[in-house]
Design an enzyme around this catalytic site. Structure first.
Site, mmCIF file in Angstrom:
data_model
loop_
_atom_site.group_PDB
_atom_site.id
_atom_site.type_symbol
_atom_site.label_atom_id
_atom_site.label_comp_id
_atom_site.label_asym_id
_atom_site.label_seq_id
_atom_site.Cartn_x
_atom_site.Cartn_y
_atom_site.Cartn_z
ATOM 1 N N CYS A 6 1.072 -1.859 0.161
ATOM 2 C CA CYS A 6 -0.039 0.099 0.165
ATOM 3 C C CYS A 6 0.844 1.039 -0.134
ATOM 4 O O CYS A 6 1.541 0.966 -0.033
ATOM 5 C CB CYS A 6 -0.958 0.352 0.934
ATOM 6 N N ARG A 31 0.871 2.803 -5.845
ATOM 7 C CA ARG A 31 1.118 1.572 -5.299
ATOM 8 C C ARG A 31 -0.449 0.376 -5.011
ATOM 9 O O ARG A 31 -0.085 -0.845 -3.758
ATOM 10 C CB ARG A 31 1.606 1.674 -3.547
ATOM 11 N N TRP A 78 -4.109 -1.905 -1.290
ATOM 12 C CA TRP A 78 -3.912 -2.839 -2.872
ATOM 13 C C TRP A 78 -4.017 -4.573 -1.507
ATOM 14 O O TRP A 78 -2.825 -4.476 -0.841
ATOM 15 C CB TRP A 78 -2.847 -2.742 -3.431
ATOM 16 N N ASN A 104 1.589 -0.337 6.201
ATOM 17 C CA ASN A 104 1.851 -1.370 4.341
ATOM 18 C C ASN A 104 2.639 -2.618 5.494
ATOM 19 O O ASN A 104 3.538 -2.341 6.423
ATOM 20 C CB ASN A 104 2.553 -0.276 3.818
ATOM 21 N N GLY A 105 2.972 -3.494 4.826
ATOM 22 C CA GLY A 105 3.421 -5.088 4.954
ATOM 23 C C GLY A 105 2.440 -6.459 5.313
ATOM 24 O O GLY A 105 1.059 -6.078 4.991
ATOM 25 N N GLU A 486 9.656 -10.153 -22.747
ATOM 26 C CA GLU A 486 9.088 -8.439 -22.209
ATOM 27 C C GLU A 486 7.920 -7.680 -23.183
ATOM 28 O O GLU A 486 7.246 -7.460 -22.587
ATOM 29 C CB GLU A 486 10.636 -7.801 -22.347
ATOM 30 N N LYS A 490 4.511 -7.156 -21.657
ATOM 31 C CA LYS A 490 4.102 -5.840 -21.248
ATOM 32 C C LYS A 490 2.738 -5.956 -22.262
ATOM 33 O O LYS A 490 1.770 -5.122 -21.356
ATOM 34 C CB LYS A 490 4.775 -4.427 -22.038
ATOM 35 N N GLU A 493 -0.250 -7.556 -19.452
ATOM 36 C CA GLU A 493 -0.089 -6.908 -18.097
ATOM 37 C C GLU A 493 -1.093 -5.405 -18.800
ATOM 38 O O GLU A 493 -2.005 -5.059 -17.453
ATOM 39 C CB GLU A 493 0.783 -6.447 -17.353
ATOM 40 N N HIS A 509 7.782 -27.930 -30.183
ATOM 41 C CA HIS A 509 7.641 -28.838 -29.311
ATOM 42 C C HIS A 509 6.307 -28.286 -28.559
ATOM 43 O O HIS A 509 6.306 -29.034 -26.963
ATOM 44 C CB HIS A 509 9.053 -28.479 -28.569
ATOM 45 N N LYS A 608 2.565 -1.782 -8.330
ATOM 46 C CA LYS A 608 3.826 -1.120 -8.872
ATOM 47 C C LYS A 608 5.425 -1.233 -8.229
ATOM 48 O O LYS A 608 5.933 -2.009 -8.467
ATOM 49 C CB LYS A 608 4.590 0.348 -8.677
HETATM 50 C C1 AGP Z 1 6.441 -4.726 -15.427
HETATM 51 O O1 AGP Z 1 6.199 -3.947 -16.433
HETATM 52 C C2 AGP Z 1 6.665 -4.880 -13.991
HETATM 53 N N1 AGP Z 1 6.059 -3.797 -13.355
HETATM 54 C C3 AGP Z 1 7.160 -5.376 -12.885
HETATM 55 O O2 AGP Z 1 7.876 -7.113 -13.241
HETATM 56 C C4 AGP Z 1 8.642 -5.318 -12.064
HETATM 57 O O3 AGP Z 1 9.286 -5.097 -13.127
HETATM 58 C C5 AGP Z 1 8.640 -6.480 -10.877
HETATM 59 O O4 AGP Z 1 7.370 -7.379 -10.274
HETATM 60 C C6 AGP Z 1 9.396 -5.812 -10.164
HETATM 61 O O5 AGP Z 1 9.866 -4.736 -9.853
HETATM 62 P P1 AGP Z 1 11.395 -3.899 -8.788
HETATM 63 O O6 AGP Z 1 11.908 -3.931 -10.067
HETATM 64 O O7 AGP Z 1 10.922 -2.709 -8.414
HETATM 65 O O8 AGP Z 1 11.803 -5.048 -8.767
#
Ligand code: AGP
Length: 613
Positions: A6, A31, A78, A104-105, A486, A490, A493, A509, A608
């Site tokens: 959060c 977050r 979150w 948060n946690g 990657e 992208k 997500e 395969h 994030k």
């Molecule tokens: C991808 O777009 C994400 N935001 C996610 O995969 C991110 O790269 C991952 O959670 C790692 O985060 P960090 O680089 O802050 O450790």
């Protein structure tokens, strides 16, 4: 179990607290955005406003039922388990109504603590572990907030960043953190708490990162710090040089697009820290390994999650190819439970934009316990990973707000590339001529990136015709396979389109069974030595009905005749292509999501910073 990642804010000073708290929460909304709430002392009591839903719902509530006062806390939540609801929204208080707090946690032993507190007469109103902390503090509190926090920490297992408002100490805020990020700062109109720097940048640029179990007491006149035993301590501050606009959307519709457009600058800024382009040389002092220890290095283990893991896949290739050092890459959440035994001469590189990803932190700690040298590639100064790693290779991407990582990937990739080059130089696997050639080509990359950005209309047009796709497959070989991973992440997500990446040779395969009329297959073909092979794989799916898009550079054969569409990249060295090739893939994901009307910057179910495992 309810777990959170959060955003927390707090303010005490001479201004109205509510607008400052909302402003901070807006910045932290990346977050989490399941619910939001604030609590403000209004001169006679603590008034709470909270609501399920995005921050705008809370803002509407506050417009109807405003709160006044100059000391308060706020939270954006979150949750992965347990329904986001009014009852579970923060802030939470204790039965005796002595305090409210935001958290948060995750409190790992909350079930046991809850049982104990119920036996003592506490009446719980929510399903959260956070309320357990509020009730525990309320049970212990006897007029001394610091003593109560110190005592409560002896009971709590897990991670926490807490901001607390005590009813009988209404001008002060208390905060404490363990394994969960938290910064405090003092500006001209008061003191601030936040989970992340951008949330307080408008008020102060001098911030202090909370250390393990350290307590801060914020008053309108200043901030005092205490250790986990409640003893006063001195803590310095870090001056943040980021431009405030970097954390604002400006004229862009979405942070994601803004951050993609910032890639040429972020790339240049990062590369400039490690390369003297004028002298065509790497800045030797910027790297962890020097002449004396680079030869002892036997193996590099790279760890990260999500996009950072994908940047690490490129890093693995760079270390193997440029420095001829065996390199392994692993997902942090798998690695931490793998029972891996580090070997003599091994080094661990952890990659993380935020520096707060729980699994990556755990992997870092494992290596440190084993006495292994640890190097972080990280974007956030003062983050847990930046503080705990033996050495840090910073990326200079600036704040990345969109949940989808874009500019951080590029900057991570270039740092890994340059580190591999430096190791190669020392170990004699990269000649001075080759290094100078690569540096020259690297210096052209930002302009070429800009060209790709300027031409993005073509990608937008393609997306406008393809956004109804149900399945998209990305294929490539070698470096292109890493890029495909990657690209697929992208797309899925932000647009919620099912997308998968496969090394092109793997299709036959099993996966090729999924190819049918109209399925979109994107072939990334940038490596000259492997181009013909991937082109053949594209042809194999085309004849089975797939619609084929190729992303390529230079003259990679007669792709036009096989593909529905070919996007051309500017020419550069094969090793540097990823810095260009990822941009059309990020733009493609972005435009597909926009066409579908998705919440681009805050995709569903995501946050994030993944600060819990
Ligand atoms: C991808 O777009 C994400 N935001 C996610 O995969 C991110 O790269 C991952 O959670 C790692 O985060 P960090 O680089 O802050 O450790």
């Amino acid at each position: 179990m309810v777990i959170y990642m959060c955003g927390i804010v707090g303010y005490t000073g001479s201004n109205e607290a509510a607008p400052i708290l909302l402003d901070g929460l807006e910045t932290l909304a990346y977050r989490g955005y399941d619910s939001a709430g604030i609590a403000v002392f209004d001169g006679s009591e603590i008034v709470m406003r909270k609501e399920k839903g995005q921050l705008s719902v809370l803002e509407e509530l506050l417009a109807k039922e405003p709160v006044t006062g100059s000391c308060g806390i706020g939270h954006t939540r979150w949750a992965t388990h347990g329904e986001p609801s009014y009852i579970n929204s923060h802030p939470h208080g204790d039965s005796k109504k002595q305090l409210v707090l935001v958290h948060n946690g995750i409190i790992e032993n909350y079930v046991k603590l809850k049982r104990m507190l119920i036996e003592k007469g506490c009446v719980f109103v929510s399903d959260t572990d956070t309320e357990v902390v509020a009730q525990l503090l309320g049970d212990i509190y006897d007029g001394d907030p610091i003593a109560a926090i110190v005592r409560a920490m002896q009971f709590i297992e897990g991670s926490f960043a807490l901001a607390i408002l005590f009813r009988d100490d209404p001008e002060r805020l208390y905060c404490v953190a363990k394994d969960s990020p938290m910064v405090v700062g003092f500006g001209k109109d008061g003191a601030h708490i936040a989970s992340d720097i951008p949330a307080m940048l408008a008020y102060t640029r001098d911030v202090t990162f909370m250390g393990e179990k350290q307590i801060a007491v914020l008053s309108p006149d200043g901030i005092a710090f205490y250790d986990k035993h409640g003893m006063p301590i001195d803590k310095g501050s870090t001056h943040i040089t980021w431009d405030l606009d970097a954390a604002k959307k400006g004229s862009y519709e979405h942070f994601m697009m803004k951050e993609i457009c910032e890639e040429p600058v972020a790339f240049r800024k990062t590369a400039d820290q490690y390369v003297s382009f004028r002298n065509r040389r790497l800045k030797a002092d910027s790297f962890p390994w020097g002449e004396s220890d680079a030869h002892d290095l036997k193996r590099i283990r790279i760890i990260g999650c999500g996009t950072a893991y994908h940047a690490g896949m490129l890093g693995k290739r760079y270390f193997s190819e440029l420095a001829k050092i065996p390199a392994e890459i692993e997902i942090a959440s798998e690695f931490r439970y793998s029972g891996y035994t580090f070997e003599e001469g091994e080094a661990l590189i952890v990659i993380s934009q935020s520096g707060e990803t729980a699994d990556t932190i755990a992997a870092l700690r494992m290596a440190k316990e084993a006495g292994v040298r640890t190097i972080a590639v990280c974007n956030v100064v003062g983050s847990t990973i930046a503080r705990e790693a033996d050495e840090v290779l910073f990326t200079y991407a600036g704040p990345e707000i969109a949940v989808a990582a874009t500019k951080s990937y590029l900057t991570q990739a270039v740092v890994l590339f340059l580190t591999a080059m430096r190791l190669g130089e020392i170990r004699g696997t990269v000649s001075a001529e080759r290094a100078a050639e690569l540096i020259d080509k690297l210096s052209d990359i930002p302009d070429r990136m800009q060209k790709l950005l300027d031409d993005r209309g073509e990608i937008q047009f393609f997306a406008s015709r393809e956004f109804n796709a149900k399945h998209v497959f990305f294929i490539g070989r070698g470096i292109d396979s890493a890029l495909s991973m990657e690209a697929a992440l992208k797309l899925k997500e932000v647009s919620y389109i099912h997308s998968e990446a496969y090394p092109a040779g793997e299709l036959k395969h099993g996966t090729i069974a999924l190819i049918e009329e109209g399925v979109l297959v994107v072939g990334i073909i940038t490596q000259h030595a492997l181009a013909a092979k991937t082109a053949s794989n594209l042809e194999e799916v085309r004849v089975r009905g797939a619609k084929v898009l190729a992303l390529t550079n230079g003259n990679q054969g007669d792709l036009e005749s096989h593909c529905s569409k070919v996007w051309h990249l500017p020419e550069t060295d094969d090793l540097l292509v990823p810095f260009l090739a990822i941009i059309p893939m990020q733009l493609f994901a972005y435009y597909m999501a926009v066409q579908k009307g998705c919440s681009v910057d805050k995709p569903r179910n995501l946050a994030k910073s993944v600060t819990v495992e």
